[in-house]
Design a protein around this motif. Structure first.
Motif, PDB file in Angstrom:
ATOM      1  N   ARG A   1      41.694  28.224  39.969  1.00 29.62           N
ATOM      2  CA  ARG A   1      40.969  29.106  40.880  1.00 29.62           C
ATOM      3  C   ARG A   1      41.880  30.249  41.303  1.00 29.62           C
ATOM      4  NH1 ARG A   1      35.941  29.612  40.981  1.00 29.62           N
ATOM      5  NH2 ARG A   1      34.882  29.701  42.936  1.00 29.62           N
ATOM      6  N   VAL A   2      41.407  31.494  41.180  1.00 26.25           N
ATOM      7  CA  VAL A   2      42.177  32.682  41.549  1.00 26.25           C
ATOM      8  C   VAL A   2      41.422  33.427  42.645  1.00 26.25           C
ATOM      9  CG1 VAL A   2      43.118  34.875  40.726  1.00 26.25           C
ATOM     10  CG2 VAL A   2      43.115  32.892  39.222  1.00 26.25           C
ATOM     11  N   GLU A   3      42.159  33.836  43.679  1.00 24.72           N
ATOM     12  CA  GLU A   3      41.590  34.602  44.786  1.00 24.72           C
ATOM     13  C   GLU A   3      42.040  36.050  44.684  1.00 24.72           C
ATOM     14  OE1 GLU A   3      43.025  32.680  48.289  1.00 24.72           O
ATOM     15  OE2 GLU A   3      41.650  30.992  48.083  1.00 24.72           O
TER      16      GLU A   3
ATOM     17  N   HIS B   1      42.237  39.443  46.805  1.00 25.36           N
ATOM     18  CA  HIS B   1      42.144  40.068  48.124  1.00 25.36           C
ATOM     19  C   HIS B   1      42.120  41.573  47.896  1.00 25.36           C
ATOM     20  CE1 HIS B   1      42.910  36.301  50.301  1.00 25.36           C
ATOM     21  NE2 HIS B   1      43.548  35.996  49.184  1.00 25.36           N
TER      22      HIS B   1
ATOM     23  N   PHE C   1      36.559  40.014  49.511  1.00 23.94           N
ATOM     24  CA  PHE C   1      37.316  38.901  48.947  1.00 23.94           C
ATOM     25  C   PHE C   1      36.483  38.251  47.851  1.00 23.94           C
ATOM     26  CE2 PHE C   1      37.726  34.298  48.955  1.00 23.94           C
ATOM     27  CZ  PHE C   1      39.058  34.146  48.642  1.00 23.94           C
ATOM     28  N   ARG C   2      37.093  37.992  46.711  1.00 19.89           N
ATOM     29  CA  ARG C   2      36.406  37.327  45.617  1.00 19.89           C
ATOM     30  C   ARG C   2      37.280  36.204  45.087  1.00 19.89           C
ATOM     31  NH1 ARG C   2      32.828  40.620  42.423  1.00 19.89           N
ATOM     32  NH2 ARG C   2      32.464  38.710  41.290  1.00 19.89           N
ATOM     33  N   SER C   3      36.673  35.241  44.473  1.00 26.78           N
ATOM     34  CA  SER C   3      37.426  34.188  43.791  1.00 26.78           C
ATOM     35  C   SER C   3      36.669  33.791  42.533  1.00 26.78           C
ATOM     36  CB  SER C   3      37.651  32.984  44.707  1.00 26.78           C
ATOM     37  OG  SER C   3      36.437  32.333  44.981  1.00 26.78           O
TER      38      SER C   3
ATOM     39  N   ASN D   1      37.261  31.209  38.676  1.00 25.80           N
ATOM     40  CA  ASN D   1      38.050  30.259  37.909  1.00 25.80           C
ATOM     41  C   ASN D   1      38.509  30.926  36.608  1.00 25.80           C
ATOM     42  OD1 ASN D   1      39.151  27.707  37.961  1.00 25.80           O
ATOM     43  ND2 ASN D   1      37.547  26.832  36.690  1.00 25.80           N
TER      44      ASN D   1
ATOM     45  N   TYR E   1      38.872  45.779  41.538  1.00 30.58           N
ATOM     46  CA  TYR E   1      39.901  44.751  41.729  1.00 30.58           C
ATOM     47  C   TYR E   1      41.104  44.950  40.804  1.00 30.58           C
ATOM     48  CZ  TYR E   1      36.317  42.682  44.529  1.00 30.58           C
ATOM     49  OH  TYR E   1      35.379  42.475  45.501  1.00 30.58           O
TER      50      TYR E   1
ATOM     51  N   PHE F   1      46.897  32.137  43.552  1.00 28.91           N
ATOM     52  CA  PHE F   1      46.512  30.950  42.796  1.00 28.91           C
ATOM     53  C   PHE F   1      47.658  29.954  42.878  1.00 28.91           C
ATOM     54  CE2 PHE F   1      48.233  34.105  39.905  1.00 28.91           C
ATOM     55  CZ  PHE F   1      49.198  33.423  39.201  1.00 28.91           C
TER      56      PHE F   1
END
Length: 191
Positions: A118-120, A122, A139-141, A143, A181, A189
């Motif tokens: 999982r990657v966030e 910002h 903010f997004r996340s 996989n 982004y 992560f």
């Protein structure tokens, strides 16, 4: 489909390239010697790491540490100290060899047998951007399941290839607004 940012920061936005943030995070995950190289303990630890085996010595030479065995022995014995330029070479060689040694293990942890990590994301800082020019980013996340090219480029120290692997290989999975982004305040992560 959005294109890459050409003039990032023109209107006052602040952030860093996502690929640079990924490289920093991978460096953190790789760990290593925390003591600075300017301290005797940090220097000795790096030199021992780079000279403990024949393979490590060859990797250090390939990474740019080209001194004679006699000089290396004098450094290890504490009879001589490396110059500032050689300290930089030792540290760069250490980071490169450390990356190569850790890459395979790190890749296995990030890919997790196809499940991914999982990657966030910002978003960039738009506090200095005039209201009409601000983007709607949040903010997004997601996989990420394909870390091979990213880790391979990071281990080789190839920033251009890492940027291509990140920007063209991962970001489009965010959808039609992936260009927002390309620059972020942080990418997080764990592995």
């Amino acid at each position: 489909m959005p294109e890459r940012n050409v003039e990032f920061g023109k209107f006052g936005a602040r952030g860093a390239r996502g690929s640079d943030l990924v490289a920093r995070r991978l460096d953190e995950l790789a760990g290593g010697i925390a003591t600075p190289i300017t301290v005797q303990r940090g220097l000795m630890a790096r030199l021992r790491y780079l000279t403990r085996t024949g393979h490590a010595r060859q990797a250090a030479k390939d990474a740019g540490l080209t001194v004679t065995d006699r000089t290396l022995k004098a450094w290890l014995d504490g009879r001589r100290s490396p110059s500032k330029k050689n300290l930089e070479r030792i540290d760069a060689a250490y980071r490169r060899v450390r990356r190569q040694n850790v890459a395979r293990h790190l890749l296995g942890r990030l890919n997790r047998q196809g499940r991914g990590t999982r990657v966030e994301f910002h978003p960039l800082n738009q506090s200095g951007v005039a209201r009409p020019h601000q983007r709607v980013v949040e903010f997004r996340s997601m996989n990420v399941r394909r870390w091979d090219r990213i880790v391979e480029s990071w281990a080789a120290g190839d920033h251009a290839s890492l940027d291509t692997a990140w920007t063209d290989g991962i970001l489009p999975d965010l959808g039609s607004q992936w260009g927002a982004y390309e620059y972020c305040t942080s990418v997080g992560f764990a592995a």
